[in-house]
Scaffold this active site. Structure first.
Site, PDB file in Angstrom:
ATOM      1  N   LYS A   1      26.953  27.679  -9.832  1.00 33.33           N
ATOM      2  CA  LYS A   1      26.259  29.175 -10.091  1.00 33.33           C
ATOM      3  C   LYS A   1      25.729  29.222 -11.528  1.00 33.33           C
ATOM      4  O   LYS A   1      26.453  28.747 -12.499  1.00 33.33           O
ATOM      5  CB  LYS A   1      27.414  30.412  -9.601  1.00 33.33           C
ATOM      6  CG  LYS A   1      26.588  31.699  -9.534  1.00 33.33           C
ATOM      7  CD  LYS A   1      26.089  31.670  -8.082  1.00 33.33           C
ATOM      8  CE  LYS A   1      25.545  32.845  -7.392  1.00 33.33           C
ATOM      9  NZ  LYS A   1      25.553  32.936  -6.054  1.00 33.33           N
TER      10      LYS A   1
HETATM   11  N1  GLU Z   1      22.196  32.135  -3.949  1.00 37.66           N
HETATM   12  C1  GLU Z   1      22.508  31.852  -2.825  1.00 37.66           C
HETATM   13  C2  GLU Z   1      23.880  32.014  -2.246  1.00 37.66           C
HETATM   14  O1  GLU Z   1      24.645  32.752  -2.927  1.00 37.66           O
HETATM   15  C3  GLU Z   1      21.936  30.415  -2.111  1.00 37.66           C
HETATM   16  C4  GLU Z   1      22.150  29.564  -2.887  1.00 37.66           C
HETATM   17  C5  GLU Z   1      21.375  28.083  -2.841  1.00 37.66           C
HETATM   18  O2  GLU Z   1      20.503  28.148  -1.847  1.00 37.66           O
HETATM   19  O3  GLU Z   1      21.736  27.095  -3.464  1.00 37.66           O
HETATM   20  O4  GLU Z   1      24.440  31.209  -1.444  1.00 37.66           O
END
Ligand code: GLU
Length: 421
Positions: free
Chosen positions: A112
Protein backbone atom coordinates in the site's frame (compact mmCIF):
# COMPACT_ATOMS: atom_id res chain seq x y z
CA UNK A 1 -14.38 -0.71 25.92
CA UNK A 2 -15.90 2.50 27.23
CA UNK A 3 -12.61 4.25 26.46
CA UNK A 4 -12.69 3.59 22.77
CA UNK A 5 -14.16 6.99 21.92
CA UNK A 6 -11.30 8.65 23.75
CA UNK A 7 -8.69 9.65 21.17
CA UNK A 8 -5.79 9.35 23.58
CA UNK A 9 -6.48 5.68 24.20
CA UNK A 10 -7.57 4.83 20.70
CA UNK A 11 -5.76 1.87 19.15
CA UNK A 12 -4.20 2.46 15.74
CA UNK A 13 -5.51 0.82 12.56
CA UNK A 14 -2.43 -1.37 12.65
CA UNK A 15 -3.13 -2.59 16.21
CA UNK A 16 -6.68 -3.41 15.17
CA UNK A 17 -5.76 -5.21 11.96
CA UNK A 18 -3.22 -7.20 13.99
CA UNK A 19 -5.95 -8.22 16.44
CA UNK A 20 -7.87 -9.71 13.51
CA UNK A 21 -4.66 -11.33 12.23
CA UNK A 22 -3.84 -12.87 15.62
CA UNK A 23 -7.30 -14.40 15.99
CA UNK A 24 -6.96 -16.12 12.63
CA UNK A 25 -3.33 -17.11 13.31
CA UNK A 26 -4.44 -18.70 16.61
CA UNK A 27 -7.04 -20.75 14.78
CA UNK A 28 -4.41 -21.85 12.28
CA UNK A 29 -1.99 -22.67 15.15
CA UNK A 30 0.80 -20.74 13.39
CA UNK A 31 4.08 -20.92 15.26
CA UNK A 32 5.65 -17.74 16.65
CA UNK A 33 8.29 -17.47 13.93
CA UNK A 34 5.82 -17.69 11.04
CA UNK A 35 3.47 -15.33 12.85
CA UNK A 36 6.21 -12.71 13.22
CA UNK A 37 7.33 -13.14 9.62
CA UNK A 38 3.80 -12.70 8.27
CA UNK A 39 3.07 -9.68 10.43
CA UNK A 40 6.26 -7.80 9.61
CA UNK A 41 6.36 -5.79 6.36
CA UNK A 42 9.17 -6.81 4.07
CA UNK A 43 10.10 -3.27 3.08
CA UNK A 44 8.95 0.23 4.04
CA UNK A 45 9.87 3.45 2.35
CA UNK A 46 9.14 6.95 3.59
CA UNK A 47 9.96 9.79 1.21
CA UNK A 48 9.67 13.55 1.35
CA UNK A 49 8.03 15.21 -1.59
CA UNK A 50 8.98 18.87 -2.04
CA UNK A 51 6.35 20.51 -4.24
CA UNK A 52 6.11 24.00 -5.69
CA UNK A 53 2.51 25.07 -5.14
CA UNK A 54 0.71 27.24 -7.70
CA UNK A 55 1.18 30.30 -5.48
CA UNK A 56 4.96 29.87 -5.57
CA UNK A 57 5.32 28.45 -2.05
CA UNK A 58 7.24 25.26 -1.43
CA UNK A 59 5.46 22.51 0.46
CA UNK A 60 7.08 19.31 1.68
CA UNK A 61 4.64 16.43 1.74
CA UNK A 62 5.31 12.97 3.11
CA UNK A 63 4.88 9.85 0.98
CA UNK A 64 4.96 6.16 1.89
CA UNK A 65 5.10 2.75 0.26
CA UNK A 66 4.90 -0.39 2.35
CA UNK A 67 5.62 -3.73 0.67
CA UNK A 68 4.11 -6.12 3.13
CA UNK A 69 4.61 -9.57 1.64
CA UNK A 70 5.70 -10.71 -1.82
CA UNK A 71 5.78 -14.47 -1.35
CA UNK A 72 2.94 -15.12 -3.84
CA UNK A 73 3.95 -12.59 -6.51
CA UNK A 74 4.79 -8.95 -7.14
CA UNK A 75 3.65 -6.50 -4.47
CA UNK A 76 0.26 -5.01 -5.31
CA UNK A 77 -1.87 -2.29 -3.83
CA UNK A 78 -3.28 1.19 -4.14
CA UNK A 79 -1.92 4.60 -3.22
CA UNK A 80 -4.12 6.91 -1.16
CA UNK A 81 -4.00 10.67 -0.97
CA UNK A 82 -5.47 11.52 2.43
CA UNK A 83 -4.58 13.60 5.49
CA UNK A 84 -4.57 10.49 7.66
CA UNK A 85 -2.30 8.47 5.38
CA UNK A 86 0.71 7.90 7.64
CA UNK A 87 3.13 4.99 7.98
CA UNK A 88 0.95 3.15 10.54
CA UNK A 89 -2.17 3.32 8.44
CA UNK A 90 -0.38 2.39 5.22
CA UNK A 91 1.25 -0.55 7.01
CA UNK A 92 -2.12 -1.84 8.21
CA UNK A 93 -3.66 -1.51 4.75
CA UNK A 94 -0.65 -3.19 3.10
CA UNK A 95 -1.13 -6.28 5.24
CA UNK A 96 -4.84 -6.42 4.29
CA UNK A 97 -3.74 -6.41 0.62
CA UNK A 98 -1.58 -9.49 1.25
CA UNK A 99 -4.53 -11.46 2.63
CA UNK A 100 -6.88 -10.06 -0.04
CA UNK A 101 -4.78 -11.15 -3.04
CA UNK A 102 -4.19 -14.53 -1.42
CA UNK A 103 -7.91 -15.03 -0.72
CA UNK A 104 -8.78 -14.08 -4.32
CA UNK A 105 -6.01 -16.46 -5.36
CA UNK A 106 -4.40 -14.03 -7.80
CA UNK A 107 -0.61 -14.10 -8.19
CA UNK A 108 0.29 -11.01 -6.17
CA UNK A 109 1.63 -10.04 -2.78
CA UNK A 110 0.38 -7.08 -0.78
CA UNK A 111 1.46 -3.44 -0.58
CA UNK A 112 0.00 0.00 0.00
CA UNK A 113 1.11 3.56 -0.55
CA UNK A 114 0.06 6.96 0.62
CA UNK A 115 0.73 10.65 0.38
CA UNK A 116 -0.34 12.71 3.36
CA UNK A 117 -2.27 15.53 1.70
CA UNK A 118 -5.77 16.85 1.04
CA UNK A 119 -6.31 16.33 -2.70
CA UNK A 120 -9.57 18.32 -2.63
CA UNK A 121 -7.62 21.47 -1.77
CA UNK A 122 -5.02 21.03 -4.54
CA UNK A 123 -5.13 22.06 -8.20
CA UNK A 124 -4.78 19.56 -11.04
CA UNK A 125 -1.24 20.71 -11.78
CA UNK A 126 -0.24 20.48 -8.09
CA UNK A 127 -1.59 16.91 -7.98
CA UNK A 128 0.29 16.08 -11.18
CA UNK A 129 3.55 17.36 -9.62
CA UNK A 130 3.01 15.49 -6.32
CA UNK A 131 2.28 12.28 -8.22
CA UNK A 132 5.42 12.53 -10.37
CA UNK A 133 7.58 13.29 -7.35
CA UNK A 134 6.13 10.35 -5.48
CA UNK A 135 6.86 7.95 -8.34
CA UNK A 136 10.37 9.35 -8.90
CA UNK A 137 11.19 8.93 -5.23
CA UNK A 138 10.01 5.32 -4.93
CA UNK A 139 10.82 4.29 -8.52
CA UNK A 140 13.66 1.94 -7.52
CA UNK A 141 11.25 -0.43 -5.73
CA UNK A 142 8.56 -0.43 -8.47
CA UNK A 143 8.05 -2.38 -11.68
CA UNK A 144 5.63 -4.81 -13.33
CA UNK A 145 7.40 -7.75 -11.68
CA UNK A 146 8.18 -5.95 -8.42
CA UNK A 147 5.43 -3.66 -7.22
CA UNK A 148 2.37 -2.43 -9.14
CA UNK A 149 0.52 0.73 -8.08
CA UNK A 150 -3.25 1.32 -8.25
CA UNK A 151 -5.90 3.83 -7.17
CA UNK A 152 -7.32 4.08 -3.66
CA UNK A 153 -8.94 6.83 -1.58
CA UNK A 154 -8.26 10.27 -3.16
CA UNK A 155 -6.64 8.90 -6.34
CA UNK A 156 -8.19 7.87 -9.66
CA UNK A 157 -7.50 6.93 -13.28
CA UNK A 158 -5.94 10.35 -13.97
CA UNK A 159 -3.49 9.85 -11.08
CA UNK A 160 -2.57 6.44 -12.53
CA UNK A 161 -1.96 7.99 -15.97
CA UNK A 162 0.52 10.45 -14.38
CA UNK A 163 2.17 7.58 -12.49
CA UNK A 164 2.55 5.53 -15.65
CA UNK A 165 4.00 8.54 -17.44
CA UNK A 166 6.50 9.32 -14.64
CA UNK A 167 7.62 5.67 -14.50
CA UNK A 168 7.84 5.53 -18.33
CA UNK A 169 10.09 8.61 -18.42
CA UNK A 170 12.69 6.63 -16.49
CA UNK A 171 12.18 3.09 -17.80
CA UNK A 172 10.40 3.45 -21.16
CA UNK A 173 6.74 2.74 -21.87
CA UNK A 174 5.61 0.25 -19.19
CA UNK A 175 1.82 0.22 -18.78
CA UNK A 176 1.91 -2.89 -16.54
CA UNK A 177 3.62 -0.90 -13.75
CA UNK A 178 0.27 0.66 -12.75
CA UNK A 179 -3.37 -0.53 -12.86
CA UNK A 180 -6.58 1.48 -12.79
CA UNK A 181 -5.38 3.56 -15.75
CA UNK A 182 -7.74 5.21 -18.24
CA UNK A 183 -8.86 2.65 -20.86
CA UNK A 184 -7.22 4.72 -23.63
CA UNK A 185 -3.86 4.20 -21.93
CA UNK A 186 -4.10 0.44 -21.43
CA UNK A 187 -6.61 0.40 -18.58
CA UNK A 188 -9.11 -2.45 -18.44
CA UNK A 189 -12.75 -2.08 -19.30
CA UNK A 190 -14.71 -2.75 -16.14
CA UNK A 191 -11.90 -1.69 -13.74
CA UNK A 192 -13.66 1.41 -12.50
CA UNK A 193 -16.84 -0.43 -11.54
CA UNK A 194 -14.99 -3.59 -10.39
CA UNK A 195 -14.88 -3.03 -6.63
CA UNK A 196 -18.57 -2.10 -6.44
CA UNK A 197 -19.55 -4.90 -8.82
CA UNK A 198 -17.52 -7.50 -6.92
CA UNK A 199 -19.10 -6.32 -3.66
CA UNK A 200 -22.58 -6.76 -5.15
CA UNK A 201 -21.66 -10.32 -6.27
CA UNK A 202 -20.60 -11.19 -2.72
CA UNK A 203 -23.70 -9.55 -1.23
CA UNK A 204 -25.93 -11.51 -3.61
CA UNK A 205 -24.34 -14.81 -2.55
CA UNK A 206 -24.64 -14.00 1.15
CA UNK A 207 -28.20 -12.69 0.90
CA UNK A 208 -29.22 -16.03 -0.65
CA UNK A 209 -27.47 -17.93 2.12
CA UNK A 210 -29.45 -16.17 4.85
CA UNK A 211 -32.77 -16.66 3.10
CA UNK A 212 -33.18 -13.13 1.79
CA UNK A 213 -33.45 -11.89 -1.81
CA UNK A 214 -31.90 -8.85 -3.44
CA UNK A 215 -35.22 -7.71 -4.87
CA UNK A 216 -36.68 -5.03 -2.59
CA UNK A 217 -33.90 -5.45 -0.01
CA UNK A 218 -33.39 -2.10 1.74
CA UNK A 219 -29.79 -0.99 1.32
CA UNK A 220 -27.93 1.89 2.98
CA UNK A 221 -24.58 2.94 1.53
CA UNK A 222 -22.05 5.12 3.33
CA UNK A 223 -19.75 6.73 0.76
CA UNK A 224 -20.58 7.79 -2.78
CA UNK A 225 -17.09 7.68 -4.26
CA UNK A 226 -15.94 5.06 -6.73
CA UNK A 227 -16.91 2.06 -4.60
CA UNK A 228 -20.16 3.30 -3.02
CA UNK A 229 -21.61 4.86 -6.16
CA UNK A 230 -21.01 1.74 -8.29
CA UNK A 231 -22.33 -0.48 -5.52
CA UNK A 232 -25.52 1.59 -5.33
CA UNK A 233 -25.96 1.62 -9.09
CA UNK A 234 -25.42 -2.13 -9.57
CA UNK A 235 -27.43 -3.15 -6.48
CA UNK A 236 -30.27 -1.02 -7.85
CA UNK A 237 -30.13 -2.97 -11.13
CA UNK A 238 -30.52 -6.14 -9.03
CA UNK A 239 -33.76 -4.77 -7.60
CA UNK A 240 -32.46 -3.46 -4.27
CA UNK A 241 -34.01 -0.32 -2.86
CA UNK A 242 -31.29 2.17 -1.95
CA UNK A 243 -32.85 4.10 0.93
CA UNK A 244 -29.84 6.23 1.92
CA UNK A 245 -26.39 7.22 0.74
CA UNK A 246 -23.84 9.71 1.98
CA UNK A 247 -20.48 11.31 1.25
CA UNK A 248 -18.00 12.98 3.63
CA UNK A 249 -20.40 15.92 3.94
CA UNK A 250 -23.53 14.03 4.97
CA UNK A 251 -26.26 11.95 3.41
CA UNK A 252 -29.78 11.73 2.00
CA UNK A 253 -32.63 9.37 2.86
CA UNK A 254 -35.89 8.30 1.26
CA UNK A 255 -37.70 5.27 2.69
CA UNK A 256 -39.24 4.54 -0.74
CA UNK A 257 -35.81 4.45 -2.39
CA UNK A 258 -33.52 6.99 -4.04
CA UNK A 259 -33.23 7.37 -7.80
CA UNK A 260 -29.51 6.54 -8.01
CA UNK A 261 -29.11 7.76 -11.61
CA UNK A 262 -30.62 11.13 -10.75
CA UNK A 263 -28.53 11.26 -7.58
CA UNK A 264 -25.32 10.67 -9.57
CA UNK A 265 -26.30 13.54 -11.84
CA UNK A 266 -27.00 15.75 -8.82
CA UNK A 267 -23.55 14.89 -7.38
CA UNK A 268 -21.85 15.58 -10.73
CA UNK A 269 -23.47 19.02 -10.81
CA UNK A 270 -23.33 20.10 -7.15
CA UNK A 271 -20.40 18.07 -5.83
CA UNK A 272 -22.39 16.60 -2.91
CA UNK A 273 -25.25 14.19 -2.25
CA UNK A 274 -26.84 16.60 0.28
CA UNK A 275 -29.63 18.74 -1.08
CA UNK A 276 -30.89 16.02 -3.44
CA UNK A 277 -34.57 16.73 -4.09
CA UNK A 278 -37.20 14.25 -2.92
CA UNK A 279 -35.07 13.10 0.04
CA UNK A 280 -34.32 14.11 3.60
CA UNK A 281 -30.80 15.18 4.56
CA UNK A 282 -29.14 13.26 7.42
CA UNK A 283 -25.71 12.97 9.04
CA UNK A 284 -23.28 10.12 8.52
CA UNK A 285 -23.86 9.03 12.13
CA UNK A 286 -27.63 8.87 11.60
CA UNK A 287 -27.16 6.97 8.35
CA UNK A 288 -25.25 4.14 10.05
CA UNK A 289 -28.12 3.68 12.51
CA UNK A 290 -30.93 3.46 9.95
CA UNK A 291 -33.19 0.43 9.85
CA UNK A 292 -32.28 -1.59 6.73
CA UNK A 293 -31.50 -5.06 5.41
CA UNK A 294 -27.99 -4.34 4.16
CA UNK A 295 -25.60 -1.69 5.47
CA UNK A 296 -22.60 -0.97 3.26
CA UNK A 297 -19.78 1.12 4.74
CA UNK A 298 -17.94 2.10 1.55
CA UNK A 299 -15.97 5.14 2.69
CA UNK A 300 -13.24 5.28 5.32
CA UNK A 301 -11.94 3.09 8.13
CA UNK A 302 -13.38 2.44 11.60
CA UNK A 303 -16.75 4.12 11.09
CA UNK A 304 -18.54 1.35 13.02
CA UNK A 305 -16.97 1.14 16.46
CA UNK A 306 -17.78 0.44 20.10
CA UNK A 307 -19.85 3.64 20.27
CA UNK A 308 -22.35 2.92 17.52
CA UNK A 309 -22.20 -0.85 16.84
CA UNK A 310 -25.03 -1.41 19.33
CA UNK A 311 -27.26 0.89 17.27
CA UNK A 312 -26.77 -0.70 13.86
CA UNK A 313 -30.13 -2.02 12.64
CA UNK A 314 -29.12 -4.04 9.57
CA UNK A 315 -29.25 -7.80 9.01
CA UNK A 316 -26.09 -7.80 6.96
CA UNK A 317 -23.05 -5.49 7.05
CA UNK A 318 -20.99 -5.47 3.85
CA UNK A 319 -17.48 -4.07 4.30
CA UNK A 320 -16.90 -2.39 0.94
CA UNK A 321 -14.33 0.00 2.49
CA UNK A 322 -11.05 -1.24 3.96
CA UNK A 323 -11.23 -1.81 7.74
CA UNK A 324 -14.56 -0.04 8.40
CA UNK A 325 -15.21 -1.99 11.65
CA UNK A 326 -13.09 -1.99 14.79
CA UNK A 327 -12.57 -5.35 16.55
CA UNK A 328 -14.99 -4.21 19.28
CA UNK A 329 -17.68 -3.43 16.72
CA UNK A 330 -17.06 -6.78 15.05
CA UNK A 331 -17.72 -8.55 18.34
CA UNK A 332 -20.80 -6.49 19.20
CA UNK A 333 -22.38 -7.18 15.81
CA UNK A 334 -21.57 -10.89 16.05
CA UNK A 335 -23.22 -11.06 19.49
CA UNK A 336 -26.28 -9.32 18.07
CA UNK A 337 -26.54 -11.89 15.29
CA UNK A 338 -25.68 -9.43 12.49
CA UNK A 339 -23.69 -11.09 9.72
CA UNK A 340 -20.55 -9.18 8.66
CA UNK A 341 -18.94 -9.80 5.28
CA UNK A 342 -15.26 -8.84 5.60
CA UNK A 343 -13.37 -6.26 3.53
CA UNK A 344 -10.74 -8.61 2.11
CA UNK A 345 -13.54 -10.64 0.52
CA UNK A 346 -16.08 -7.93 -0.31
CA UNK A 347 -13.80 -5.36 -1.95
CA UNK A 348 -11.38 -7.75 -3.67
CA UNK A 349 -13.02 -7.04 -7.05
CA UNK A 350 -10.82 -3.97 -7.55
CA UNK A 351 -7.55 -5.82 -7.27
CA UNK A 352 -8.93 -8.78 -9.21
CA UNK A 353 -9.65 -6.57 -12.23
CA UNK A 354 -6.26 -4.91 -11.63
CA UNK A 355 -4.87 -8.40 -12.15
CA UNK A 356 -6.80 -8.67 -15.42
CA UNK A 357 -5.47 -5.26 -16.45
CA UNK A 358 -1.88 -6.27 -15.67
CA UNK A 359 -2.35 -9.50 -17.65
CA UNK A 360 -3.80 -7.60 -20.64
CA UNK A 361 -0.88 -5.15 -20.53
CA UNK A 362 1.72 -7.94 -20.43
CA UNK A 363 0.06 -9.61 -23.44
CA UNK A 364 -0.67 -6.28 -25.15
CA UNK A 365 -4.23 -7.37 -25.51
CA UNK A 366 -7.66 -5.95 -24.62
CA UNK A 367 -10.57 -7.90 -23.16
CA UNK A 368 -14.20 -6.90 -23.76
CA UNK A 369 -16.03 -5.84 -20.61
CA UNK A 370 -18.27 -8.95 -20.64
CA UNK A 371 -15.19 -11.14 -20.28
CA UNK A 372 -13.88 -9.00 -17.41
CA UNK A 373 -17.20 -9.17 -15.57
CA UNK A 374 -17.65 -12.90 -16.15
CA UNK A 375 -14.16 -13.77 -14.90
CA UNK A 376 -14.58 -11.36 -11.98
CA UNK A 377 -17.78 -13.12 -10.97
CA UNK A 378 -16.06 -16.52 -11.12
CA UNK A 379 -13.16 -15.42 -8.91
CA UNK A 380 -15.44 -13.67 -6.39
CA UNK A 381 -17.75 -16.65 -6.21
CA UNK A 382 -14.87 -19.09 -5.67
CA UNK A 383 -13.47 -16.88 -2.89
CA UNK A 384 -16.91 -16.58 -1.27
CA UNK A 385 -17.40 -20.35 -1.30
CA UNK A 386 -13.93 -20.94 0.19
CA UNK A 387 -14.75 -18.53 3.03
CA UNK A 388 -18.20 -19.95 3.67
CA UNK A 389 -16.86 -23.48 3.74
CA UNK A 390 -14.07 -22.52 6.15
CA UNK A 391 -16.54 -20.63 8.37
CA UNK A 392 -18.92 -23.60 8.51
CA UNK A 393 -16.22 -26.20 9.05
CA UNK A 394 -14.39 -24.29 11.78
CA UNK A 395 -17.47 -22.58 13.24
CA UNK A 396 -15.84 -19.14 12.93
CA UNK A 397 -16.98 -15.76 11.60
CA UNK A 398 -16.69 -14.92 7.91
CA UNK A 399 -13.84 -12.53 8.79
CA UNK A 400 -11.86 -15.16 10.64
CA UNK A 401 -12.52 -17.64 7.85
CA UNK A 402 -11.42 -15.18 5.12
CA UNK A 403 -8.23 -14.36 6.99
CA UNK A 404 -7.55 -18.02 7.68
CA UNK A 405 -7.78 -18.89 3.98
CA UNK A 406 -5.57 -15.94 2.96
CA UNK A 407 -2.97 -16.31 5.72
CA UNK A 408 -2.72 -20.05 5.22
CA UNK A 409 -2.03 -19.65 1.50
CA UNK A 410 0.75 -17.16 2.17
CA UNK A 411 2.26 -19.26 4.98
CA UNK A 412 2.42 -22.34 2.75
CA UNK A 413 4.19 -20.47 -0.03
CA UNK A 414 6.66 -18.96 2.43
CA UNK A 415 7.53 -22.51 3.54
CA UNK A 416 7.81 -23.82 -0.04
CA UNK A 417 10.11 -21.03 -1.18
CA UNK A 418 12.51 -21.66 1.67
CA UNK A 419 12.22 -17.98 2.56
CA UNK A 420 13.98 -18.46 5.86
CA UNK A 421 17.32 -20.13 5.08
N1 GLU B 1 -7.04 0.09 -3.62
C1 GLU B 1 -7.78 -1.09 -3.95
C2 GLU B 1 -7.85 -2.02 -2.73
O1 GLU B 1 -7.75 -1.59 -1.61
C3 GLU B 1 -7.27 -1.76 -5.21
C4 GLU B 1 -5.83 -2.20 -5.17
C5 GLU B 1 -5.27 -2.66 -6.50
O2 GLU B 1 -6.01 -2.71 -7.47
O3 GLU B 1 -4.08 -2.96 -6.54
O4 GLU B 1 -8.08 -3.19 -2.85
Amino acid sequence: MGDIGNDVQRASSLDEVNIFFDRAADRLSLDDGMRALLKTPWRELSVSLPIRMDNGEMLILQGYRVQHNGARGPYKGGVRYHMEADMEEVRALASLMTWKTALANIPFGGAKGGVQCDPSSMSVSELNRVTRRYVQNIDHILGPNRDILAPDLGTNAQTMAWMMDAYGQIHGHTPACVTGKPVELGGSDGRESATGRGAVFITTEAVGDIGMVMRDAKVVVQGFGNVGSWFARIACEQGCVITAVSDANGGVFNSRGLDVQALSKHVAESGFVAGFPDAEDLTNEELLELECDVLVPAAIDRVINAENAGKVKARLVVEAANHPLTPEADEILANRGILVLPDILVNAGGVVVSYFEWTQNLYQHHWPEERVNTELRQIMSTAYKAVREQANRQQVSMREAALMVGINRVARVVEMRGFVP
